[in-house]
Design an enzyme around this catalytic site. Structure first.
Site, PDB file in Angstrom:
ATOM      1  N   ASP A 164     -44.344 -17.429  -4.975  1.00 28.82           N
ATOM      2  CA  ASP A 164     -45.069 -18.589  -4.435  1.00 28.82           C
ATOM      3  C   ASP A 164     -46.249 -18.875  -5.369  1.00 28.82           C
ATOM      4  OD1 ASP A 164     -43.335 -17.882  -2.367  1.00 28.82           O
ATOM      5  OD2 ASP A 164     -44.734 -18.529  -0.811  1.00 28.82           O
TER       6      ASP A 164
ATOM      7  N   LYS B 251     -44.071 -26.139  -1.193  1.00 23.79           N
ATOM      8  CA  LYS B 251     -44.745 -25.514  -0.046  1.00 23.79           C
ATOM      9  C   LYS B 251     -46.053 -26.240   0.216  1.00 23.79           C
ATOM     10  CE  LYS B 251     -46.830 -20.964   0.966  1.00 23.79           C
ATOM     11  NZ  LYS B 251     -46.931 -19.553   0.546  1.00 23.79           N
TER      12      LYS B 251
ATOM     13  N   LYS C 240     -41.307 -25.461   2.393  1.00 22.78           N
ATOM     14  CA  LYS C 240     -41.924 -24.401   3.192  1.00 22.78           C
ATOM     15  C   LYS C 240     -43.239 -24.912   3.747  1.00 22.78           C
ATOM     16  CE  LYS C 240     -43.866 -19.715   2.831  1.00 22.78           C
ATOM     17  NZ  LYS C 240     -43.955 -18.472   2.034  1.00 22.78           N
TER      18      LYS C 240
END
Lengths: 330, 284
Positions: free
Chosen positions: A167, A230, A266
Protein backbone atom coordinates in the site's frame (compact mmCIF):
# COMPACT_ATOMS: atom_id res chain seq x y z
CA UNK A 1 -19.52 1.62 -35.21
CA UNK A 2 -17.65 -1.60 -34.81
CA UNK A 3 -18.48 -3.97 -31.97
CA UNK A 4 -15.63 -5.04 -29.72
CA UNK A 5 -15.52 -8.41 -27.95
CA UNK A 6 -16.65 -8.06 -24.34
CA UNK A 7 -15.23 -9.87 -21.37
CA UNK A 8 -18.04 -9.13 -18.95
CA UNK A 9 -21.61 -8.89 -20.12
CA UNK A 10 -23.96 -9.84 -17.36
CA UNK A 11 -27.21 -8.34 -16.21
CA UNK A 12 -25.61 -7.72 -12.78
CA UNK A 13 -22.79 -5.67 -14.22
CA UNK A 14 -24.71 -2.42 -14.48
CA UNK A 15 -23.93 -2.12 -18.14
CA UNK A 16 -20.16 -2.00 -17.64
CA UNK A 17 -18.61 -3.10 -20.93
CA UNK A 18 -15.04 -4.25 -20.69
CA UNK A 19 -13.50 -4.71 -24.14
CA UNK A 20 -11.02 -7.53 -24.64
CA UNK A 21 -9.04 -5.81 -27.34
CA UNK A 22 -8.32 -2.48 -25.64
CA UNK A 23 -5.03 -1.81 -23.87
CA UNK A 24 -3.72 0.61 -21.31
CA UNK A 25 -2.09 3.55 -23.14
CA UNK A 26 1.64 3.99 -22.54
CA UNK A 27 2.41 7.36 -21.02
CA UNK A 28 5.62 8.74 -22.46
CA UNK A 29 5.63 12.34 -21.34
CA UNK A 30 4.10 14.61 -18.77
CA UNK A 31 2.44 16.56 -21.60
CA UNK A 32 0.72 13.40 -22.79
CA UNK A 33 -0.45 12.66 -19.22
CA UNK A 34 -1.78 16.20 -18.92
CA UNK A 35 -3.67 15.88 -22.17
CA UNK A 36 -5.14 12.57 -21.02
CA UNK A 37 -6.29 14.05 -17.71
CA UNK A 38 -7.66 17.13 -19.47
CA UNK A 39 -9.92 14.85 -21.48
CA UNK A 40 -11.65 13.66 -18.29
CA UNK A 41 -14.91 15.44 -17.59
CA UNK A 42 -15.41 17.32 -14.32
CA UNK A 43 -17.22 15.73 -11.39
CA UNK A 44 -20.67 17.00 -10.51
CA UNK A 45 -19.99 17.39 -6.79
CA UNK A 46 -23.59 17.97 -5.72
CA UNK A 47 -24.76 15.07 -7.86
CA UNK A 48 -22.09 12.70 -6.51
CA UNK A 49 -22.94 13.54 -2.91
CA UNK A 50 -26.66 13.23 -3.54
CA UNK A 51 -26.26 9.86 -5.25
CA UNK A 52 -24.01 8.51 -2.50
CA UNK A 53 -26.48 9.75 0.12
CA UNK A 54 -29.41 8.19 -1.73
CA UNK A 55 -27.69 4.82 -2.06
CA UNK A 56 -26.82 4.96 1.65
CA UNK A 57 -30.51 4.65 2.48
CA UNK A 58 -30.91 1.25 0.81
CA UNK A 59 -32.16 -1.30 3.27
CA UNK A 60 -30.51 -4.74 3.19
CA UNK A 61 -32.30 -7.38 5.26
CA UNK A 62 -32.38 -11.03 6.31
CA UNK A 63 -30.49 -13.51 4.12
CA UNK A 64 -29.18 -10.72 1.87
CA UNK A 65 -27.77 -8.99 4.93
CA UNK A 66 -26.11 -12.20 6.08
CA UNK A 67 -24.57 -12.68 2.63
CA UNK A 68 -23.38 -9.07 2.67
CA UNK A 69 -21.81 -9.50 6.11
CA UNK A 70 -19.96 -12.63 5.01
CA UNK A 71 -18.77 -10.90 1.86
CA UNK A 72 -17.62 -7.88 3.85
CA UNK A 73 -15.67 -10.10 6.27
CA UNK A 74 -13.86 -11.68 3.32
CA UNK A 75 -12.95 -8.19 2.07
CA UNK A 76 -11.41 -6.87 5.29
CA UNK A 77 -7.75 -5.90 5.30
CA UNK A 78 -7.31 -6.26 9.05
CA UNK A 79 -5.09 -3.33 9.85
CA UNK A 80 -2.83 -2.23 12.65
CA UNK A 81 -0.74 0.86 11.97
CA UNK A 82 0.21 2.19 15.37
CA UNK A 83 3.52 3.27 16.80
CA UNK A 84 2.79 0.85 19.65
CA UNK A 85 2.46 -2.25 17.43
CA UNK A 86 4.29 -5.28 18.74
CA UNK A 87 4.97 -8.71 17.22
CA UNK A 88 2.50 -10.11 19.76
CA UNK A 89 -0.25 -7.82 18.60
CA UNK A 90 0.45 -8.69 14.98
CA UNK A 91 0.36 -12.41 15.84
CA UNK A 92 -3.09 -12.14 17.40
CA UNK A 93 -4.27 -10.07 14.45
CA UNK A 94 -3.05 -12.74 12.02
CA UNK A 95 -4.75 -15.49 13.99
CA UNK A 96 -7.94 -13.47 13.95
CA UNK A 97 -7.69 -12.85 10.20
CA UNK A 98 -7.37 -16.59 9.51
CA UNK A 99 -10.24 -17.56 11.79
CA UNK A 100 -12.28 -14.45 12.69
CA UNK A 101 -14.68 -16.32 14.98
CA UNK A 102 -12.88 -19.27 16.58
CA UNK A 103 -16.21 -20.98 17.40
CA UNK A 104 -17.53 -20.90 13.87
CA UNK A 105 -15.60 -22.31 10.93
CA UNK A 106 -18.21 -21.08 8.46
CA UNK A 107 -17.02 -17.49 8.90
CA UNK A 108 -14.80 -16.61 5.92
CA UNK A 109 -11.22 -15.53 6.51
CA UNK A 110 -10.23 -11.89 6.12
CA UNK A 111 -8.56 -10.81 2.88
CA UNK A 112 -5.29 -9.61 4.34
CA UNK A 113 -3.42 -8.33 7.34
CA UNK A 114 -2.01 -4.84 6.88
CA UNK A 115 1.05 -3.81 8.91
CA UNK A 116 4.11 -1.57 8.85
CA UNK A 117 7.09 -2.93 6.83
CA UNK A 118 9.18 -3.93 9.86
CA UNK A 119 6.43 -6.34 10.98
CA UNK A 120 5.92 -7.99 7.58
CA UNK A 121 8.33 -10.86 8.27
CA UNK A 122 6.56 -11.60 11.52
CA UNK A 123 3.11 -11.57 9.92
CA UNK A 124 4.41 -13.75 7.09
CA UNK A 125 5.71 -16.33 9.58
CA UNK A 126 2.40 -16.48 11.45
CA UNK A 127 0.22 -16.61 8.33
CA UNK A 128 2.56 -19.12 6.64
CA UNK A 129 0.70 -20.59 3.65
CA UNK A 130 -2.81 -19.54 4.70
CA UNK A 131 -4.87 -17.76 2.04
CA UNK A 132 -4.73 -14.53 4.06
CA UNK A 133 -2.39 -12.09 2.34
CA UNK A 134 0.25 -9.93 3.98
CA UNK A 135 -0.13 -6.29 3.04
CA UNK A 136 2.37 -3.65 4.01
CA UNK A 137 2.20 0.10 3.86
CA UNK A 138 5.34 1.58 2.40
CA UNK A 139 6.87 4.67 0.70
CA UNK A 140 7.20 6.67 3.92
CA UNK A 141 3.60 6.05 4.97
CA UNK A 142 1.50 8.04 5.86
CA UNK A 143 2.93 11.38 4.67
CA UNK A 144 5.00 10.13 1.75
CA UNK A 145 7.60 12.75 2.55
CA UNK A 146 10.89 11.07 1.72
CA UNK A 147 13.18 10.83 -1.28
CA UNK A 148 12.31 8.36 -4.04
CA UNK A 149 15.37 6.35 -3.08
CA UNK A 150 14.12 5.88 0.50
CA UNK A 151 10.62 5.05 -0.71
CA UNK A 152 11.86 2.38 -3.10
CA UNK A 153 14.05 0.87 -0.42
CA UNK A 154 11.04 0.79 1.89
CA UNK A 155 9.08 -1.16 -0.74
CA UNK A 156 11.96 -3.48 -1.63
CA UNK A 157 12.43 -4.48 2.00
CA UNK A 158 8.72 -5.11 2.54
CA UNK A 159 8.55 -7.28 -0.58
CA UNK A 160 11.71 -9.15 0.40
CA UNK A 161 10.22 -9.82 3.85
CA UNK A 162 7.27 -11.52 2.20
CA UNK A 163 4.60 -8.90 1.54
CA UNK A 164 1.98 -9.95 -1.04
CA UNK A 165 0.57 -6.47 -1.35
CA UNK A 166 2.09 -3.01 -1.04
CA UNK A 167 0.00 0.00 0.00
CA UNK A 168 1.93 3.05 -1.24
CA UNK A 169 1.02 6.69 -0.70
CA UNK A 170 1.20 9.23 -3.51
CA UNK A 171 3.15 12.45 -3.08
CA UNK A 172 0.25 14.82 -2.36
CA UNK A 173 2.59 17.80 -2.17
CA UNK A 174 3.75 17.17 -5.74
CA UNK A 175 0.21 16.49 -6.94
CA UNK A 176 -1.23 19.67 -5.44
CA UNK A 177 1.59 21.81 -6.80
CA UNK A 178 0.98 20.45 -10.29
CA UNK A 179 3.98 18.13 -10.62
CA UNK A 180 1.86 15.24 -11.80
CA UNK A 181 4.70 13.78 -13.83
CA UNK A 182 6.62 13.22 -10.63
CA UNK A 183 3.61 11.53 -9.00
CA UNK A 184 3.23 9.26 -12.02
CA UNK A 185 6.92 8.39 -12.25
CA UNK A 186 7.00 7.43 -8.57
CA UNK A 187 4.07 5.07 -9.00
CA UNK A 188 5.73 3.48 -12.04
CA UNK A 189 9.02 3.09 -10.13
CA UNK A 190 7.29 1.53 -7.14
CA UNK A 191 5.30 -0.76 -9.45
CA UNK A 192 8.59 -2.03 -10.85
CA UNK A 193 10.18 -2.89 -7.50
CA UNK A 194 6.93 -4.53 -6.32
CA UNK A 195 7.59 -7.41 -8.69
CA UNK A 196 4.82 -9.97 -8.20
CA UNK A 197 3.33 -8.11 -5.25
CA UNK A 198 0.04 -6.30 -5.82
CA UNK A 199 0.18 -2.53 -5.65
CA UNK A 200 -2.44 -0.43 -3.90
CA UNK A 201 -2.07 3.29 -4.41
CA UNK A 202 -3.35 5.49 -1.58
CA UNK A 203 -4.67 8.80 -2.88
CA UNK A 204 -5.40 10.29 0.58
CA UNK A 205 -8.55 11.89 -0.79
CA UNK A 206 -9.03 13.95 2.36
CA UNK A 207 -6.01 16.03 1.28
CA UNK A 208 -6.90 16.32 -2.40
CA UNK A 209 -9.53 19.02 -1.81
CA UNK A 210 -11.79 18.46 -4.85
CA UNK A 211 -13.56 15.53 -6.50
CA UNK A 212 -11.91 16.51 -9.79
CA UNK A 213 -8.55 15.96 -8.13
CA UNK A 214 -9.72 12.58 -6.84
CA UNK A 215 -10.73 11.57 -10.37
CA UNK A 216 -7.40 12.77 -11.83
CA UNK A 217 -5.33 11.11 -9.11
CA UNK A 218 -7.27 7.87 -9.66
CA UNK A 219 -6.36 7.95 -13.34
CA UNK A 220 -2.71 8.72 -12.66
CA UNK A 221 -2.54 5.76 -10.28
CA UNK A 222 -4.28 3.39 -12.70
CA UNK A 223 -2.14 4.50 -15.65
CA UNK A 224 0.92 4.01 -13.45
CA UNK A 225 0.02 0.36 -12.92
CA UNK A 226 -1.99 0.25 -9.66
CA UNK A 227 -3.89 -2.98 -8.96
CA UNK A 228 -6.01 -1.11 -6.43
CA UNK A 229 -6.69 2.53 -5.72
CA UNK A 230 -7.24 3.27 -2.05
CA UNK A 231 -9.02 6.24 -0.48
CA UNK A 232 -7.02 7.09 2.59
CA UNK A 233 -4.27 6.32 5.04
CA UNK A 234 -6.65 6.60 7.97
CA UNK A 235 -4.26 9.14 9.47
CA UNK A 236 -5.77 12.30 7.95
CA UNK A 237 -8.66 14.32 9.35
CA UNK A 238 -11.02 13.20 6.59
CA UNK A 239 -10.99 9.55 5.56
CA UNK A 240 -13.20 7.49 3.25
CA UNK A 241 -16.60 8.94 2.41
CA UNK A 242 -19.37 7.54 0.25
CA UNK A 243 -19.06 10.28 -2.33
CA UNK A 244 -15.28 9.98 -2.82
CA UNK A 245 -15.67 6.21 -3.08
CA UNK A 246 -18.33 6.80 -5.73
CA UNK A 247 -15.99 9.05 -7.72
CA UNK A 248 -13.21 6.47 -7.51
CA UNK A 249 -15.54 3.63 -8.50
CA UNK A 250 -16.64 5.63 -11.52
CA UNK A 251 -13.00 6.24 -12.44
CA UNK A 252 -12.34 2.51 -12.16
CA UNK A 253 -15.37 1.77 -14.34
CA UNK A 254 -14.34 4.30 -17.01
CA UNK A 255 -10.79 2.97 -16.95
CA UNK A 256 -11.99 -0.61 -17.42
CA UNK A 257 -14.24 0.39 -20.30
CA UNK A 258 -11.47 2.30 -22.05
CA UNK A 259 -8.48 0.10 -21.39
CA UNK A 260 -9.87 -3.36 -20.61
CA UNK A 261 -8.02 -3.46 -17.30
CA UNK A 262 -10.00 -4.05 -14.07
CA UNK A 263 -8.62 -2.14 -11.09
CA UNK A 264 -9.86 -2.66 -7.54
CA UNK A 265 -10.88 -0.10 -4.93
CA UNK A 266 -10.01 -0.10 -1.25
CA UNK A 267 -11.83 2.16 1.19
CA UNK A 268 -10.04 2.83 4.46
CA UNK A 269 -10.31 4.95 7.54
CA UNK A 270 -13.29 5.49 9.80
CA UNK A 271 -15.27 2.45 8.65
CA UNK A 272 -16.38 0.90 11.92
CA UNK A 273 -19.87 -0.48 11.55
CA UNK A 274 -21.60 -3.14 9.52
CA UNK A 275 -23.99 -0.48 8.32
CA UNK A 276 -21.10 1.54 6.86
CA UNK A 277 -19.66 -1.56 5.19
CA UNK A 278 -22.97 -2.57 3.63
CA UNK A 279 -23.44 0.97 2.31
CA UNK A 280 -20.15 0.64 0.46
CA UNK A 281 -21.17 -2.73 -0.95
CA UNK A 282 -24.40 -1.18 -2.25
CA UNK A 283 -22.34 1.62 -3.79
CA UNK A 284 -20.07 -0.91 -5.51
CA UNK A 285 -22.97 -2.97 -6.80
CA UNK A 286 -24.82 0.04 -8.15
CA UNK A 287 -21.79 1.73 -9.71
CA UNK A 288 -19.59 -0.98 -11.17
CA UNK A 289 -21.59 -4.17 -10.64
CA UNK A 290 -21.11 -7.64 -9.27
CA UNK A 291 -17.66 -8.26 -10.78
CA UNK A 292 -16.20 -5.91 -8.19
CA UNK A 293 -18.06 -7.61 -5.31
CA UNK A 294 -15.09 -9.81 -4.54
CA UNK A 295 -12.00 -9.47 -2.34
CA UNK A 296 -10.00 -9.40 -5.59
CA UNK A 297 -11.49 -6.03 -6.50
CA UNK A 298 -12.88 -4.45 -3.35
CA UNK A 299 -11.41 -4.17 0.15
CA UNK A 300 -12.07 -2.50 3.47
CA UNK A 301 -9.06 -1.23 5.37
CA UNK A 302 -10.23 -1.44 8.98
CA UNK A 303 -9.60 -2.82 12.44
CA UNK A 304 -12.71 -2.47 14.60
CA UNK A 305 -15.05 -3.15 11.64
CA UNK A 306 -14.39 -6.88 11.79
CA UNK A 307 -15.75 -7.20 15.32
CA UNK A 308 -18.92 -5.35 14.40
CA UNK A 309 -19.40 -7.59 11.37
CA UNK A 310 -18.98 -10.67 13.56
CA UNK A 311 -21.36 -9.24 16.10
CA UNK A 312 -24.07 -8.50 13.53
CA UNK A 313 -23.54 -11.92 11.99
CA UNK A 314 -24.10 -13.58 15.34
CA UNK A 315 -27.15 -11.39 15.88
CA UNK A 316 -28.64 -12.65 12.61
CA UNK A 317 -28.14 -16.23 13.79
CA UNK A 318 -29.20 -15.84 17.42
CA UNK A 319 -32.02 -13.35 16.98
CA UNK A 320 -30.87 -11.34 20.00
CA UNK A 321 -28.45 -8.44 20.26
CA UNK A 322 -24.94 -9.58 21.14
CA UNK A 323 -22.41 -8.35 23.70
CA UNK A 324 -19.53 -6.50 21.98
CA UNK A 325 -16.91 -7.95 24.33
CA UNK A 326 -17.73 -11.44 23.11
CA UNK A 327 -14.96 -10.88 20.54
CA UNK A 328 -11.28 -10.25 21.09
CA UNK A 329 -10.12 -6.66 21.08
CA UNK A 330 -7.20 -7.00 18.68
CA UNK B 1 -58.83 38.59 16.95
CA UNK B 2 -55.20 39.55 17.48
CA UNK B 3 -54.93 37.54 20.71
CA UNK B 4 -55.61 34.24 18.91
CA UNK B 5 -52.64 32.11 18.12
CA UNK B 6 -51.99 28.64 16.85
CA UNK B 7 -51.65 25.82 19.37
CA UNK B 8 -48.09 24.70 19.97
CA UNK B 9 -48.72 20.97 20.12
CA UNK B 10 -46.16 18.74 21.70
CA UNK B 11 -44.92 15.40 20.45
CA UNK B 12 -43.52 13.28 23.24
CA UNK B 13 -40.24 11.80 22.11
CA UNK B 14 -37.76 9.20 23.24
CA UNK B 15 -34.68 9.98 25.31
CA UNK B 16 -31.58 8.26 23.94
CA UNK B 17 -28.02 9.33 24.67
CA UNK B 18 -29.11 12.76 25.92
CA UNK B 19 -31.05 13.54 22.73
CA UNK B 20 -34.77 13.45 22.07
CA UNK B 21 -35.24 11.57 18.82
CA UNK B 22 -38.46 10.40 17.26
CA UNK B 23 -38.58 6.65 16.96
CA UNK B 24 -36.21 5.27 14.33
CA UNK B 25 -39.29 3.59 12.86
CA UNK B 26 -41.11 6.92 12.46
CA UNK B 27 -44.10 5.45 14.28
CA UNK B 28 -46.10 7.09 17.04
CA UNK B 29 -49.20 6.23 19.04
CA UNK B 30 -51.97 8.19 20.70
CA UNK B 31 -52.10 8.42 24.45
CA UNK B 32 -55.41 9.13 26.15
CA UNK B 33 -56.15 10.42 29.64
CA UNK B 34 -57.75 8.22 32.28
CA UNK B 35 -61.09 9.69 31.14
CA UNK B 36 -60.42 8.88 27.49
CA UNK B 37 -59.50 12.34 26.17
CA UNK B 38 -56.65 12.69 23.65
CA UNK B 39 -53.45 13.78 25.41
CA UNK B 40 -50.81 13.62 22.74
CA UNK B 41 -48.83 11.63 20.23
CA UNK B 42 -46.04 9.63 21.79
CA UNK B 43 -43.15 7.99 19.93
CA UNK B 44 -43.75 4.29 19.38
CA UNK B 45 -40.27 2.93 19.99
CA UNK B 46 -38.87 0.06 17.96
CA UNK B 47 -36.34 -2.74 18.38
CA UNK B 48 -33.67 -0.52 16.88
CA UNK B 49 -34.38 2.28 19.35
CA UNK B 50 -33.78 -0.27 22.09
CA UNK B 51 -30.53 -1.27 20.41
CA UNK B 52 -29.36 2.35 20.20
CA UNK B 53 -30.35 3.00 23.81
CA UNK B 54 -28.34 0.01 25.04
CA UNK B 55 -25.28 1.17 23.10
CA UNK B 56 -25.64 4.63 24.69
CA UNK B 57 -26.16 3.19 28.17
CA UNK B 58 -23.13 0.93 27.83
CA UNK B 59 -20.94 3.82 26.70
CA UNK B 60 -22.15 6.04 29.55
CA UNK B 61 -21.74 3.44 32.27
CA UNK B 62 -17.97 3.75 32.70
CA UNK B 63 -18.23 7.50 33.09
CA UNK B 64 -21.21 7.36 35.48
CA UNK B 65 -19.59 4.69 37.64
CA UNK B 66 -16.28 6.53 37.40
CA UNK B 67 -17.79 9.71 38.83
CA UNK B 68 -17.50 10.06 42.59
CA UNK B 69 -20.50 8.95 44.62
CA UNK B 70 -20.70 12.49 45.93
CA UNK B 71 -20.95 13.83 42.37
CA UNK B 72 -23.70 11.31 41.49
CA UNK B 73 -25.63 12.54 44.52
CA UNK B 74 -25.29 16.15 43.36
CA UNK B 75 -26.63 15.24 39.91
CA UNK B 76 -29.61 13.41 41.43
CA UNK B 77 -30.31 16.33 43.73
CA UNK B 78 -30.23 18.63 40.72
CA UNK B 79 -33.00 16.49 39.20
CA UNK B 80 -35.10 17.14 42.30
CA UNK B 81 -34.51 20.88 41.82
CA UNK B 82 -35.63 20.70 38.19
CA UNK B 83 -38.71 18.67 39.10
CA UNK B 84 -39.64 21.02 41.90
CA UNK B 85 -39.73 24.02 39.58
CA UNK B 86 -41.95 22.12 37.11
CA UNK B 87 -44.10 20.41 39.72
CA UNK B 88 -47.40 21.91 38.56
CA UNK B 89 -46.87 20.58 35.06
CA UNK B 90 -46.03 17.15 36.49
CA UNK B 91 -49.10 17.23 38.76
CA UNK B 92 -51.37 18.20 35.88
CA UNK B 93 -50.15 15.24 33.85
CA UNK B 94 -50.42 12.85 36.79
CA UNK B 95 -54.05 13.96 37.15
CA UNK B 96 -54.71 13.39 33.47
CA UNK B 97 -52.90 10.08 33.32
CA UNK B 98 -54.14 8.49 36.52
CA UNK B 99 -57.51 10.19 36.87
CA UNK B 100 -56.78 11.30 40.43
CA UNK B 101 -57.80 14.66 41.93
CA UNK B 102 -55.52 17.67 41.62
CA UNK B 103 -54.83 17.47 45.34
CA UNK B 104 -53.82 13.81 45.24
CA UNK B 105 -51.63 14.52 42.24
CA UNK B 106 -49.74 17.15 44.23
CA UNK B 107 -49.17 14.53 46.92
CA UNK B 108 -47.90 12.05 44.29
CA UNK B 109 -45.50 14.66 42.90
CA UNK B 110 -44.24 15.68 46.33
CA UNK B 111 -43.56 12.07 47.22
CA UNK B 112 -41.80 11.49 43.91
CA UNK B 113 -39.53 14.50 44.37
CA UNK B 114 -38.81 13.49 47.96
CA UNK B 115 -37.80 10.07 46.68
CA UNK B 116 -35.39 11.70 44.23
CA UNK B 117 -33.80 13.55 47.15
CA UNK B 118 -33.73 10.29 49.13
CA UNK B 119 -31.82 8.53 46.35
CA UNK B 120 -29.51 11.57 46.03
CA UNK B 121 -28.61 10.99 49.66
CA UNK B 122 -27.97 7.30 49.13
CA UNK B 123 -25.26 7.50 46.47
CA UNK B 124 -22.37 7.90 48.93
CA UNK B 125 -23.85 5.63 51.60
CA UNK B 126 -24.28 2.45 49.60
CA UNK B 127 -20.64 1.50 50.09
CA UNK B 128 -20.85 1.83 53.89
CA UNK B 129 -24.16 0.05 54.28
CA UNK B 130 -23.72 -2.71 51.72
CA UNK B 131 -19.97 -3.10 51.81
CA UNK B 132 -17.73 -3.86 54.74
CA UNK B 133 -14.56 -5.25 56.23
CA UNK B 134 -14.56 -9.00 56.73
CA UNK B 135 -12.74 -10.79 59.53
CA UNK B 136 -10.17 -13.24 58.14
CA UNK B 137 -7.68 -15.61 59.80
CA UNK B 138 -4.46 -13.99 58.65
CA UNK B 139 -2.61 -10.69 58.44
CA UNK B 140 -4.91 -9.32 55.75
CA UNK B 141 -7.59 -6.76 55.30
CA UNK B 142 -10.55 -8.19 53.44
CA UNK B 143 -13.01 -5.70 51.98
CA UNK B 144 -16.33 -6.27 50.29
CA UNK B 145 -17.09 -3.40 47.97
CA UNK B 146 -20.43 -2.91 46.15
CA UNK B 147 -20.01 -2.40 42.41
CA UNK B 148 -22.70 -1.46 39.87
CA UNK B 149 -23.98 -4.32 37.69
CA UNK B 150 -23.71 -2.25 34.50
CA UNK B 151 -26.61 -1.62 32.14
CA UNK B 152 -30.05 -2.26 33.62
CA UNK B 153 -33.28 -2.57 31.65
CA UNK B 154 -36.28 -1.34 33.60
CA UNK B 155 -39.87 -2.10 32.70
CA UNK B 156 -41.69 0.35 34.96
CA UNK B 157 -45.04 -0.05 36.66
CA UNK B 158 -47.83 0.27 34.10
CA UNK B 159 -50.21 2.07 36.47
CA UNK B 160 -48.15 4.48 38.52
CA UNK B 161 -47.19 7.14 35.98
CA UNK B 162 -44.62 9.00 38.11
CA UNK B 163 -44.01 7.37 41.50
CA UNK B 164 -43.24 3.93 40.10
CA UNK B 165 -40.96 5.43 37.50
CA UNK B 166 -38.87 7.38 40.00
CA UNK B 167 -38.17 4.40 42.26
CA UNK B 168 -37.55 1.85 39.56
CA UNK B 169 -35.21 4.13 37.58
CA UNK B 170 -33.32 6.02 40.25
CA UNK B 171 -32.52 3.03 42.46
CA UNK B 172 -30.21 1.39 39.88
CA UNK B 173 -28.90 4.78 38.70
CA UNK B 174 -28.08 5.76 42.28
CA UNK B 175 -26.00 2.58 42.60
CA UNK B 176 -23.93 3.53 39.52
CA UNK B 177 -25.81 1.65 36.81
CA UNK B 178 -27.07 3.18 33.58
CA UNK B 179 -30.61 2.36 32.51
CA UNK B 180 -32.80 1.76 29.51
CA UNK B 181 -36.35 2.36 30.66
CA UNK B 182 -39.55 1.12 29.07
CA UNK B 183 -42.10 3.69 30.21
CA UNK B 184 -45.68 2.75 31.08
CA UNK B 185 -47.44 1.99 27.81
CA UNK B 186 -50.72 3.75 28.64
CA UNK B 187 -49.38 6.48 30.94
CA UNK B 188 -45.96 7.48 29.60
CA UNK B 189 -46.18 11.28 29.67
CA UNK B 190 -45.05 12.07 33.25
CA UNK B 191 -42.05 9.78 32.67
CA UNK B 192 -41.20 11.60 29.45
CA UNK B 193 -41.42 14.94 31.28
CA UNK B 194 -39.09 13.71 33.99
CA UNK B 195 -36.78 12.52 31.22
CA UNK B 196 -36.68 16.06 29.86
CA UNK B 197 -35.67 17.24 33.32
CA UNK B 198 -32.76 14.81 33.46
CA UNK B 199 -31.39 16.56 30.37
CA UNK B 200 -30.93 19.75 32.45
CA UNK B 201 -29.59 18.00 35.53
CA UNK B 202 -25.99 17.29 34.49
CA UNK B 203 -26.62 13.59 33.87
CA UNK B 204 -24.01 12.48 31.35
CA UNK B 205 -25.82 11.56 28.09
CA UNK B 206 -26.86 7.92 28.06
CA UNK B 207 -27.20 7.39 31.82
CA UNK B 208 -31.00 7.46 31.63
CA UNK B 209 -32.60 6.42 28.34
CA UNK B 210 -36.36 6.29 28.02
CA UNK B 211 -38.27 4.35 25.39
CA UNK B 212 -42.01 4.67 24.98
CA UNK B 213 -44.01 2.08 23.08
CA UNK B 214 -45.54 -1.38 23.28
CA UNK B 215 -44.28 -3.35 26.25
CA UNK B 216 -45.16 -6.64 24.57
CA UNK B 217 -43.01 -5.71 21.56
CA UNK B 218 -39.99 -4.21 23.32
CA UNK B 219 -39.67 -6.10 26.62
CA UNK B 220 -38.55 -9.37 24.98
CA UNK B 221 -35.88 -7.50 22.98
CA UNK B 222 -34.47 -5.99 26.17
CA UNK B 223 -34.73 -9.26 28.07
CA UNK B 224 -32.81 -11.15 25.37
CA UNK B 225 -30.24 -8.41 24.71
CA UNK B 226 -26.90 -9.89 25.69
CA UNK B 227 -25.30 -6.56 26.54
CA UNK B 228 -27.82 -5.83 29.31
CA UNK B 229 -26.77 -6.90 32.81
CA UNK B 230 -29.97 -6.50 34.80
CA UNK B 231 -33.71 -6.59 34.24
CA UNK B 232 -36.45 -5.11 36.41
CA UNK B 233 -39.77 -6.76 35.57
CA UNK B 234 -42.06 -4.61 37.74
CA UNK B 235 -44.16 -3.48 34.78
CA UNK B 236 -44.63 -6.93 33.22
CA UNK B 237 -45.90 -9.23 35.99
CA UNK B 238 -47.84 -11.50 33.65
CA UNK B 239 -44.97 -12.03 31.22
CA UNK B 240 -42.37 -12.24 34.00
CA UNK B 241 -41.66 -15.95 33.58
CA UNK B 242 -41.21 -15.73 29.86
CA UNK B 243 -38.99 -12.62 30.13
CA UNK B 244 -36.90 -14.08 32.95
CA UNK B 245 -36.29 -17.10 30.77
CA UNK B 246 -35.01 -14.88 27.96
CA UNK B 247 -32.84 -13.01 30.48
CA UNK B 248 -31.34 -16.27 31.67
CA UNK B 249 -29.73 -16.71 28.25
CA UNK B 250 -27.15 -14.09 29.18
CA UNK B 251 -27.28 -14.58 32.99
CA UNK B 252 -28.85 -11.23 33.89
CA UNK B 253 -29.80 -10.21 37.38
CA UNK B 254 -33.60 -10.14 37.43
CA UNK B 255 -35.80 -8.23 39.84
CA UNK B 256 -39.28 -9.77 39.91
CA UNK B 257 -42.30 -8.21 41.60
CA UNK B 258 -43.59 -10.48 44.37
CA UNK B 259 -46.41 -8.39 45.85
CA UNK B 260 -44.26 -6.90 48.64
CA UNK B 261 -43.62 -3.17 48.69
CA UNK B 262 -40.15 -2.90 47.22
CA UNK B 263 -39.76 0.78 47.93
CA UNK B 264 -40.20 0.45 51.68
CA UNK B 265 -36.96 -1.56 51.87
CA UNK B 266 -33.54 -1.40 50.31
CA UNK B 267 -34.32 -4.25 47.93
CA UNK B 268 -34.38 -2.04 44.86
CA UNK B 269 -31.05 -0.48 45.78
CA UNK B 270 -29.53 -3.89 46.38
CA UNK B 271 -31.01 -5.45 43.26
CA UNK B 272 -28.39 -4.35 40.74
CA UNK B 273 -25.19 -4.38 42.76
CA UNK B 274 -22.35 -6.88 42.56
CA UNK B 275 -19.94 -7.46 45.41
CA UNK B 276 -16.27 -7.21 44.71
CA UNK B 277 -13.99 -8.66 47.39
CA UNK B 278 -10.46 -7.34 47.78
CA UNK B 279 -7.58 -8.70 49.90
CA UNK B 280 -4.80 -6.46 51.11
CA UNK B 281 -1.90 -7.21 53.37
CA UNK B 282 -1.81 -5.42 56.72
CA UNK B 283 1.16 -3.17 57.38
CA UNK B 284 2.49 -2.95 53.83
Amino acid sequence: MTTVPLRIVRETDRGVRIPLAATVPTVESEAQLRALLASLSGVDAVGAEARAARLATRSIKKSTKLAAINLAISMVDLTTLEGADTPGRVSSLCTKAMRPDPRDASVPHAAAVCVYPDLVAHARAVLADSPVKVASVATAFPSGRASLHVKLLDVTEAVAAGADEIDMVIDRGAFLSGRIGQVFDEIVAVREVCGAAHLKVILETGELVTYDNVRRASWIAMLGGADFIKTSTGKAAVSATGSTALVMLEAVRDFAEQTGRVVGVKVAGGIRTTKDAIRYLVLVNETVGATWLSPDYFRFGASSLLNDLLMQRLKQHRGAYVRPDEFSGD
Amino acid sequence: MSDRRLDVRKTYKLLINGAFPRSESGRSYEVASAKGAFLGNVALGSRKDVRDAVVAARAAQTKWWGATAYNRGQVLYRLAEMAESRRDELAEHVTLAEGVSAKSAQVVVSRAIDRVVWYAGWTDKIAQVMGGTNPVAGPFFNFSVPVASGVVAVIVDQNSSLGGFVDAVLAPVCAGNTVVVLASERRPIPAVLLGEMTATSDFPPGVINIITGRTSELAPVLAAHEDVDGLDLTGAPEEANELALLAAGSIKRVLRPDGRDLDASLRRLRAFIETSTVWHTIGQ
